[in-house]
Design a protein around this motif. Structure first.
Motif, PDB file in Angstrom:
ATOM      1  N   TRP A  45       0.820  -1.204   0.000  1.00 20.56           N
ATOM      2  CA  TRP A  45       0.000   0.000   0.000  1.00 20.56           C
ATOM      3  C   TRP A  45       0.856   1.257   0.000  1.00 20.56           C
ATOM      4  N   ARG A  46       1.973   1.235   0.708  1.00 24.46           N
ATOM      5  CA  ARG A  46       2.861   2.398   0.697  1.00 24.46           C
ATOM      6  C   ARG A  46       3.428   2.636  -0.706  1.00 24.46           C
ATOM      7  N   LEU A  47       3.745   1.561  -1.421  1.00 28.39           N
ATOM      8  CA  LEU A  47       4.203   1.715  -2.801  1.00 28.39           C
ATOM      9  C   LEU A  47       3.108   2.288  -3.696  1.00 28.39           C
TER      10      LEU A  47
ATOM     11  N   ILE B 241      -7.616   6.244  -4.275  1.00 28.61           N
ATOM     12  CA  ILE B 241      -6.391   5.876  -3.561  1.00 28.61           C
ATOM     13  C   ILE B 241      -6.101   6.805  -2.387  1.00 28.61           C
ATOM     14  N   LEU B 242      -5.945   8.073  -2.661  1.00 26.65           N
ATOM     15  CA  LEU B 242      -5.405   8.982  -1.655  1.00 26.65           C
ATOM     16  C   LEU B 242      -6.343   9.207  -0.482  1.00 26.65           C
ATOM     17  N   ALA B 243      -7.642   8.965  -0.669  1.00 23.79           N
ATOM     18  CA  ALA B 243      -8.596   9.153   0.425  1.00 23.79           C
ATOM     19  C   ALA B 243      -8.639   7.949   1.362  1.00 23.79           C
ATOM     20  N   HIS B 244      -7.874   6.904   1.066  1.00 20.52           N
ATOM     21  CA  HIS B 244      -7.955   5.662   1.844  1.00 20.52           C
ATOM     22  C   HIS B 244      -6.685   5.431   2.648  1.00 20.52           C
ATOM     23  N   SER B 245      -6.866   4.783   3.790  1.00 26.75           N
ATOM     24  CA  SER B 245      -5.744   4.583   4.705  1.00 26.75           C
ATOM     25  C   SER B 245      -5.011   3.272   4.478  1.00 26.75           C
ATOM     26  N   ASP B 246      -5.624   2.343   3.756  1.00 29.66           N
ATOM     27  CA  ASP B 246      -4.981   1.047   3.541  1.00 29.66           C
ATOM     28  C   ASP B 246      -5.566   0.376   2.306  1.00 29.66           C
ATOM     29  N   LEU B 247      -4.956  -0.741   1.928  1.00 27.07           N
ATOM     30  CA  LEU B 247      -5.382  -1.451   0.722  1.00 27.07           C
ATOM     31  C   LEU B 247      -6.812  -1.961   0.855  1.00 27.07           C
ATOM     32  N   GLY B 248      -7.194  -2.463   2.033  1.00 25.74           N
ATOM     33  CA  GLY B 248      -8.545  -2.974   2.216  1.00 25.74           C
ATOM     34  C   GLY B 248      -9.596  -1.917   1.958  1.00 25.74           C
ATOM     35  N   SER B 249      -9.367  -0.718   2.448  1.00 31.64           N
ATOM     36  CA  SER B 249     -10.325   0.372   2.226  1.00 31.64           C
ATOM     37  C   SER B 249     -10.421   0.729   0.746  1.00 31.64           C
TER      38      SER B 249
ATOM     39  N   ALA C 116      -4.297 -11.729   0.502  1.00 33.16           N
ATOM     40  CA  ALA C 116      -4.455 -12.446  -0.766  1.00 33.16           C
ATOM     41  C   ALA C 116      -4.553 -11.450  -1.920  1.00 33.16           C
ATOM     42  N   ALA C 117      -5.295 -10.370  -1.727  1.00 32.58           N
ATOM     43  CA  ALA C 117      -5.421  -9.341  -2.763  1.00 32.58           C
ATOM     44  C   ALA C 117      -4.068  -8.703  -3.066  1.00 32.58           C
ATOM     45  N   SER C 118      -3.258  -8.519  -2.036  1.00 36.68           N
ATOM     46  CA  SER C 118      -1.921  -7.964  -2.227  1.00 36.68           C
ATOM     47  C   SER C 118      -1.067  -8.889  -3.089  1.00 36.68           C
ATOM     48  N   ARG C 119      -1.139 -10.184  -2.820  1.00 37.83           N
ATOM     49  CA  ARG C 119      -0.353 -11.146  -3.602  1.00 37.83           C
ATOM     50  C   ARG C 119      -0.847 -11.203  -5.054  1.00 37.83           C
TER      51      ARG C 119
ATOM     52  N   ILE D 258     -17.708 -16.239 -11.186  1.00 37.62           N
ATOM     53  CA  ILE D 258     -17.047 -17.241 -10.349  1.00 37.62           C
ATOM     54  C   ILE D 258     -17.996 -17.607  -9.220  1.00 37.62           C
ATOM     55  N   HIS D 259     -18.362 -18.871  -9.138  1.00 36.54           N
ATOM     56  CA  HIS D 259     -19.299 -19.288  -8.102  1.00 36.54           C
ATOM     57  C   HIS D 259     -18.663 -19.113  -6.717  1.00 36.54           C
ATOM     58  N   PRO D 260     -19.431 -18.629  -5.746  1.00 36.96           N
ATOM     59  CA  PRO D 260     -18.864 -18.401  -4.413  1.00 36.96           C
ATOM     60  C   PRO D 260     -18.299 -19.644  -3.745  1.00 36.96           C
ATOM     61  N   SER D 261     -18.747 -20.838  -4.150  1.00 32.57           N
ATOM     62  CA  SER D 261     -18.260 -22.067  -3.505  1.00 32.57           C
ATOM     63  C   SER D 261     -16.945 -22.551  -4.086  1.00 32.57           C
ATOM     64  N   ALA D 262     -16.461 -21.917  -5.151  1.00 35.23           N
ATOM     65  CA  ALA D 262     -15.173 -22.314  -5.720  1.00 35.23           C
ATOM     66  C   ALA D 262     -14.056 -22.028  -4.711  1.00 35.23           C
ATOM     67  N   SER D 263     -12.907 -22.634  -4.951  1.00 33.99           N
ATOM     68  CA  SER D 263     -11.726 -22.408  -4.113  1.00 33.99           C
ATOM     69  C   SER D 263     -10.592 -21.927  -5.000  1.00 33.99           C
ATOM     70  N   ILE D 264     -10.012 -20.775  -4.672  1.00 38.63           N
ATOM     71  CA  ILE D 264      -8.961 -20.180  -5.499  1.00 38.63           C
ATOM     72  C   ILE D 264      -7.810 -19.743  -4.597  1.00 38.63           C
ATOM     73  N   GLY D 265      -6.594 -20.067  -5.015  1.00 36.85           N
ATOM     74  CA  GLY D 265      -5.409 -19.697  -4.258  1.00 36.85           C
ATOM     75  C   GLY D 265      -5.055 -18.230  -4.433  1.00 36.85           C
ATOM     76  N   THR D 266      -3.789 -17.902  -4.187  1.00 36.36           N
ATOM     77  CA  THR D 266      -3.322 -16.520  -4.297  1.00 36.36           C
ATOM     78  C   THR D 266      -2.335 -16.382  -5.449  1.00 36.36           C
ATOM     79  N   SER D 267      -1.939 -15.137  -5.709  1.00 34.02           N
ATOM     80  CA  SER D 267      -1.064 -14.817  -6.845  1.00 34.02           C
ATOM     81  C   SER D 267      -1.693 -15.288  -8.152  1.00 34.02           C
ATOM     82  N   VAL D 268      -3.006 -15.152  -8.249  1.00 31.83           N
ATOM     83  CA  VAL D 268      -3.776 -15.563  -9.426  1.00 31.83           C
ATOM     84  C   VAL D 268      -3.996 -14.348 -10.321  1.00 31.83           C
TER      85      VAL D 268
END
Length: 255
Positions: A13-15, A38-46, A83-86, A147-157
């Motif tokens: 987020w700092r980057l 971007i600038l109005a938010h304090s972190d990536l989640g927001s 996960a979103a960061s990755r 994407i169906h909510p019951s699916a399973s997905i890893g990270t860095s996708v």
């Protein structure tokens, strides 16, 4: 910019903020968009919650509602933000069209569709199924990714180009998978409880279909337009209709 190791969500987020500040200095006309996104938010989640609301909501009330739900989920489960960061870092590493973080965060609908799925999957696991399915429907309508909510997905996708992607119920997708446009991953009507399993590092080319109770091994490649109805061993390439194996590792060829 991104080294071998993955950054934490806070480091990323700092980057992103520094990139946004540099863009704003060079192009003040872009300031209003950068401020709200971007600038109005304090972190990536927001920022992600805001993006999900903006992309899925059809009215101001809907945009606020979905952003609020996403924000609550990200606070309750920080692993969603990690996960979103990755996922975002994976785009910067693997997409030759971009080497920075801000453009995919703001403009790549596949990235936002994947984070909307992470939210819907979290809601599904919280037994809030109706809201989870509503998010799937809106993602299909607004982003052309279902994407169906019951699916399973890893990270860095990485959902590259992200148009016409369908991932059905109970499908399993590993880490570091790249999926191009018009890919379908789903069950057969004769096997409603058995969905494909996609291993780590798999590359699914445009227009490919993986259907039924099949496993695609780690680092396999599925060619453009291929139809896969049988297992693909790790490291192999599957091409054609129906798919046939080629370029398998020596051990698989010998076997």
């Amino acid at each position: 910019m991104i080294q071998d190791g993955m950054l934490s969500a806070d480091q990323l987020w700092r980057l992103v903020q520094r990139e946004a500040e540099n863009v704003l200095a060079g192009d003040p006309a872009f300031g209003a968009s950068l401020s709200s996104a971007i600038l109005a938010h304090s972190d990536l989640g927001s920022a992600l919650a805001h993006q999900i609301g903006e992309r899925l909501g059809k009215s101001a009330a809907d945009r606020q509602r979905f952003a609020r739900v996403a924000g609550e989920a990200f606070v309750a489960s920080p692993d969603l933000v990690e996960a979103a960061s990755r996922d975002l870092q994976s785009i910067a590493v693997h997409d030759p069209a971009t080497t920075t973080l801000l453009p995919p965060l703001l403009n790549f609908k596949g990235y936002i569709a994947l984070q909307a799925w992470r939210l819907s999957n979290w809601l599904w696991r919280q037994r809030r199924n109706d809201l989870a399915l509503l998010l799937q429907s809106l993602s299909s309508d607004q982003l052309q990714v279902s994407i169906h909510p019951s699916a399973s997905i890893g990270t860095s996708v990485f959902l590259d180009h992200a148009t016409g992607i369908i991932i059905g119920a109970f499908a399993v997708i590993g880490d570091e998978v790249t999926i191009l446009q018009n890919v379908t991953i789903g069950r057969k009507h004769s096997e409603p409880d058995l969905a494909p399993k996609i291993g780590r590092g798999v590359f699914l080319s445009a227009g490919s279909t993986i259907i039924g109770n099949v496993s695609v091994g780690d680092f396999a490649k599925i060619g453009a337009g291929a139809v896969v109805e049988h297992d693909v061993p790790a490291g192999c390439t599957a091409v054609g209709v129906p798919a046939r194996l080629t370029n398998c590792p020596e051990t698989d060829v010998t076997a």
